[in-house]
Design a protein around this motif. Structure first.
Motif, PDB file in Angstrom:
ATOM      1  N   GLY A 280      -8.818   2.405   8.771  1.00  0.00           N
ATOM      2  CA  GLY A 280      -8.571   1.224   9.606  1.00  0.00           C
ATOM      3  C   GLY A 280      -7.656   1.576  10.763  1.00  0.00           C
ATOM      4  O   GLY A 280      -7.861   1.165  11.912  1.00  0.00           O
ATOM      5  N   SER A 284      -8.710   1.546  14.633  1.00  0.00           N
ATOM      6  CA  SER A 284      -8.136   0.456  15.443  1.00  0.00           C
ATOM      7  C   SER A 284      -6.977   0.936  16.325  1.00  0.00           C
ATOM      8  O   SER A 284      -6.726   0.359  17.372  1.00  0.00           O
ATOM      9  CB  SER A 284      -7.659  -0.686  14.544  1.00  0.00           C
ATOM     10  N   ASP A 297     -12.816  -3.651  15.905  1.00  0.00           N
ATOM     11  CA  ASP A 297     -11.687  -4.371  15.301  1.00  0.00           C
ATOM     12  C   ASP A 297     -12.204  -5.554  14.478  1.00  0.00           C
ATOM     13  O   ASP A 297     -11.655  -5.889  13.428  1.00  0.00           O
ATOM     14  CB  ASP A 297     -10.718  -4.859  16.396  1.00  0.00           C
ATOM     15  N   ARG A 298     -13.293  -6.171  14.969  1.00  0.00           N
ATOM     16  CA  ARG A 298     -13.846  -7.334  14.272  1.00  0.00           C
ATOM     17  C   ARG A 298     -14.407  -6.925  12.903  1.00  0.00           C
ATOM     18  O   ARG A 298     -14.165  -7.564  11.898  1.00  0.00           O
ATOM     19  CB  ARG A 298     -14.949  -7.932  15.172  1.00  0.00           C
ATOM     20  N   ALA A 301     -11.693  -6.166  10.500  1.00  0.00           N
ATOM     21  CA  ALA A 301     -11.036  -7.392  10.010  1.00  0.00           C
ATOM     22  C   ALA A 301     -11.892  -8.082   8.963  1.00  0.00           C
ATOM     23  O   ALA A 301     -11.368  -8.741   8.062  1.00  0.00           O
ATOM     24  CB  ALA A 301     -10.772  -8.333  11.189  1.00  0.00           C
ATOM     25  N   ARG A 302     -13.213  -7.913   9.042  1.00  0.00           N
ATOM     26  CA  ARG A 302     -14.112  -8.574   8.082  1.00  0.00           C
ATOM     27  C   ARG A 302     -14.332  -7.733   6.818  1.00  0.00           C
ATOM     28  O   ARG A 302     -14.920  -8.188   5.848  1.00  0.00           O
ATOM     29  CB  ARG A 302     -15.467  -8.842   8.747  1.00  0.00           C
ATOM     30  N   TRP A 305     -10.610  -5.123   1.984  1.00  0.00           N
ATOM     31  CA  TRP A 305      -9.656  -4.034   1.732  1.00  0.00           C
ATOM     32  C   TRP A 305      -9.169  -4.132   0.295  1.00  0.00           C
ATOM     33  O   TRP A 305      -9.098  -5.215  -0.272  1.00  0.00           O
ATOM     34  CB  TRP A 305      -8.486  -4.108   2.743  1.00  0.00           C
ATOM     35  N   GLU A 383      -2.835  -9.810   3.495  1.00  0.00           N
ATOM     36  CA  GLU A 383      -3.502 -11.023   3.952  1.00  0.00           C
ATOM     37  C   GLU A 383      -3.026 -12.227   3.123  1.00  0.00           C
ATOM     38  O   GLU A 383      -3.232 -13.377   3.504  1.00  0.00           O
ATOM     39  CB  GLU A 383      -5.014 -10.849   3.803  1.00  0.00           C
ATOM     40  N   TYR A 433      -4.013  -0.168   6.655  1.00  0.00           N
ATOM     41  CA  TYR A 433      -4.508  -1.474   7.111  1.00  0.00           C
ATOM     42  C   TYR A 433      -4.214  -2.525   6.039  1.00  0.00           C
ATOM     43  O   TYR A 433      -4.572  -2.359   4.869  1.00  0.00           O
ATOM     44  CB  TYR A 433      -6.015  -1.348   7.339  1.00  0.00           C
ATOM     45  N   ARG A 434      -3.566  -3.615   6.449  1.00  0.00           N
ATOM     46  CA  ARG A 434      -3.181  -4.734   5.565  1.00  0.00           C
ATOM     47  C   ARG A 434      -2.361  -4.310   4.352  1.00  0.00           C
ATOM     48  O   ARG A 434      -2.296  -5.008   3.342  1.00  0.00           O
ATOM     49  CB  ARG A 434      -4.415  -5.502   5.090  1.00  0.00           C
TER      50      ARG A 434
END
Ligand SMILES: Cc1cc2nc3c(=O)[nH]c(=O)nc-3n(C[C@H](O)[C@H](O)[C@H](O)COP(=O)(O)OP(=O)(O)OC[C@H]3O[C@@H](n4cnc5c(N)ncnc54)[C@H](O)[C@@H]3O)c2cc1C
Length: 497
Positions: A280, A284, A297-298, A301-302, A305, A383, A433-434
């Motif tokens: 990620g 990104s 990026d979209r 995000a979808r 994770w 998230e 990521y996240r």
């Protein structure tokens, strides 16, 4: 030396170090660039008050993948690493106080199942057979296949249907066991690589066979000893490992990866760039200004994770001789808890724990007469919106109480040193990521061809290794990803020649 092609490896996790060893052995001049002050990534080592804490992985399940790296360099792993087989593998303590001792010895397992749920013995025998059949295809044949071509996926499809890879692990395991505790004991394995047993493809039933076939191992001195062994091996082939070197951008020239820019501003040229940084983050941030076709990026995000982890490292002034090297301390809920972590992304009041006590095997991990521990709880990734700066200490206290009430009576009075890691550390320290602990969740439509490819689909000359690419997280997975890129880079070189 300077005439050899230059390969830059971003990140020194197991995937990055294995790639460095392989490319050095192939004749590349390799530079590994690591953001942290020491190599290892998730296998970083914390040293505190005389205690040694392996930060992440503790279980080695496919040692032959490591041995292969030493063999490539004309050496034997035993020259550098003292690997010990651990059996029983681990003990599972259920919420009702019952335990299941998991061993590589089938007779021990049969006796354990007979004691706990005799009606499930026949199901166990069938499960053992079927997990071997899945292993033979899903791991032995597919883990080191490059999946950047759709045709590879199409070829694998008939086996996937035959072995019911479209079902989830929980569902499949429930065919074999009626006892809820055994369903849990034989389905929790995807959690070890960031998967939800309720949604992860039944292919991951292979882990049961992998453990039995190759054993569960521990490197004396801890994972840090193995990381140092790999660093030494790479260096012996001429590779350089630079710590405190954060890559900020992958440089592109004429549509090819041509080097990297560090946060210090320094630029390094390369013929090949291998990213072991989180996928990620790679797409990104490191390729932020490069137009991306697939991993936009979209799309990132979808993507689903993996969960994150809360990890508490602690040293005690006394020892608990009856606590094994690996123990699962399960809570009252299973399906509901998994749903909270993965789907609802909410921090529950209850939890299930994995407790690591390396001093059961290796007293050098703590001062004399002391125990070194870590305990982890799967928790939702960032998230969830959980504010860990506020929640961490409260959560730690609940974990401490649970351990004191179950396997470590008297714990509160024995702690002499302590350190915590929360999802924020996965995000800010490891640039994940996240704050996911295992990168992209291993669901069917996020595996193999659907996962970010080992040969980047976004940029010529860029290759990916590590948890977020094929085949996925876990030491066997990331070592296999290095095997894949080694082959891809060799194929490219021979077709260019
Ligand atoms: C607590 C825990 C326990 C686990 N237990 C086990 C286990 O028992 N057995 C098992 O097989 N697996 C286990 N796993 C999973 C396993 O540890 C990981 O899947 C594996 O180690 C990940 O390796 P990797 O190659 O993806 O690299 P990582 O370990 O993720 O390392 C990536 C490295 O890249 C660096 N980096 C990132 N961005 C940059 C940048 N921009 N510039 C420079 N450097 C950068 C990071 O600092 C990091 O050092 C565990 C994981 C965790 C978190």
């Amino acid at each position: 030396m300077q005439t050899r092609p230059h390969a830059i490896v971003i990140g020194s996790g197991f995937g990055g170090l294995a790639a460095a060893v392989r490319l050095s052995a192939r004749g590349y001049r390799v530079t590994v660039l690591e953001k942290l002050d020491a190599p290892g990534g998730r296998a970083y080592v914390y040293r505190q008050d005389g205690f040694t804490f392996d930060a992440g992985p503790t279980i080695i399940t496919a040692p032959y993948l490591l041995e292969e790296l030493w063999t490539l360099c004309g050496r034997s792993m035993a020259q550098d690493i003292d690997l010990r087989r651990i059996d029983p593998f681990y003990e599972i303590r259920f919420d009702d106080g019952e335990t299941l001792c998991c061993s590589g010895d089938l007779n021990v397992m049969r006796a354990e199942i007979e004691r706990l749920a005799p009606g499930d013995l026949a199901g166990f025998e069938r499960y053992i057979r079927d997990s071997e059949a899945i292993f033979d295809v899903a791991f032995a044949e597919l883990a080191d296949q490059p999946f950047h071509q759709l045709s590879t996926l199409v070829k694998a499809a008939p086996d996937m249907i035959r072995l019911q890879g479209y079902r989830n692990v929980w569902n499949k395991v429930s065919d074999y066991f009626r006892d809820h505790r055994l369903r849990v004991a034989f389905s929790f394995h995807p959690l070890l690589i960031g998967g939800n047993p309720l949604t992860t493809t039944a292919y991951y039933c292979l882990i049961a066979h992998l453990e039995r076939l190759h054993g569960v191992h521990y490197a004396m001195g801890g994972m840090g000893a193995l990381v140092q062994g790999l660093v030494g091996l790479a260096q012996s082939q001429g590779a350089t490992v630079r710590c405190n070197a954060t890559v900020e951008q992958i440089l592109v020239t004429d549509g090819r990866a041509s080097g990297v820019r560090l946060s210090s501003g320094e630029r390094l040229d390369a013929d090949v760039v291998v990213s072991n940084a989180d996928v990620g983050w790679t797409y990104s941030r490191l390729l932020a200004s490069h137009p991306r076709k697939r991993w936009t990026d979209r799309k990132l995000a979808r993507t689903n994770w993996s969960m994150s982890l809360f990890v508490w490292y602690f040293g005690t002034r006394r020892r608990w001789e009856n606590v094994r090297h690996h123990t699962m301390v399960l809570g009252p809920r299973y399906e509901g808890l998994l749903d909270d972590i993965f789907r609802k992304k909410q921090l529950a009041a209850d939890f299930s724990l994995y407790l690591h006590r390396p001093t059961a095997t290796d007293p050098s991990m703590a001062p004399e007469g002391c125990d070194s521990f870590y305990v982890l709880a799967p928790v939702p990734h960032l998230e969830s919106g959980v504010d860990w700066t506020q929640q961490a200490e409260r959560f730690r206290q609940s974990v401490e109480k649970r351990l004191a009430d179950t396997v470590l009576p008297g714990l509160q009075d024995a702690i002499v040193t302590s350190h915590m890691v929360t999802p924020i550390d996965f995000q800010d320290r490891l640039l994940s990521y996240r704050g996911a602990a295992f990168s992209i969740e291993p669901q069917l439509f996020q595996s193999a061809w659907f996962r970010p490819h080992n040969r980047s689909e976004e940029l010529e000359g860029l290759y990916l290794v590590g948890a977020g690419t094929h085949p996925g997280a876990g030491i066997p997975g990331v070592l296999s990803s290095a095997r894949v890129i080694d082959q891809l880079i060799a194929d490219r070189a021979s077709s260019a020649a």
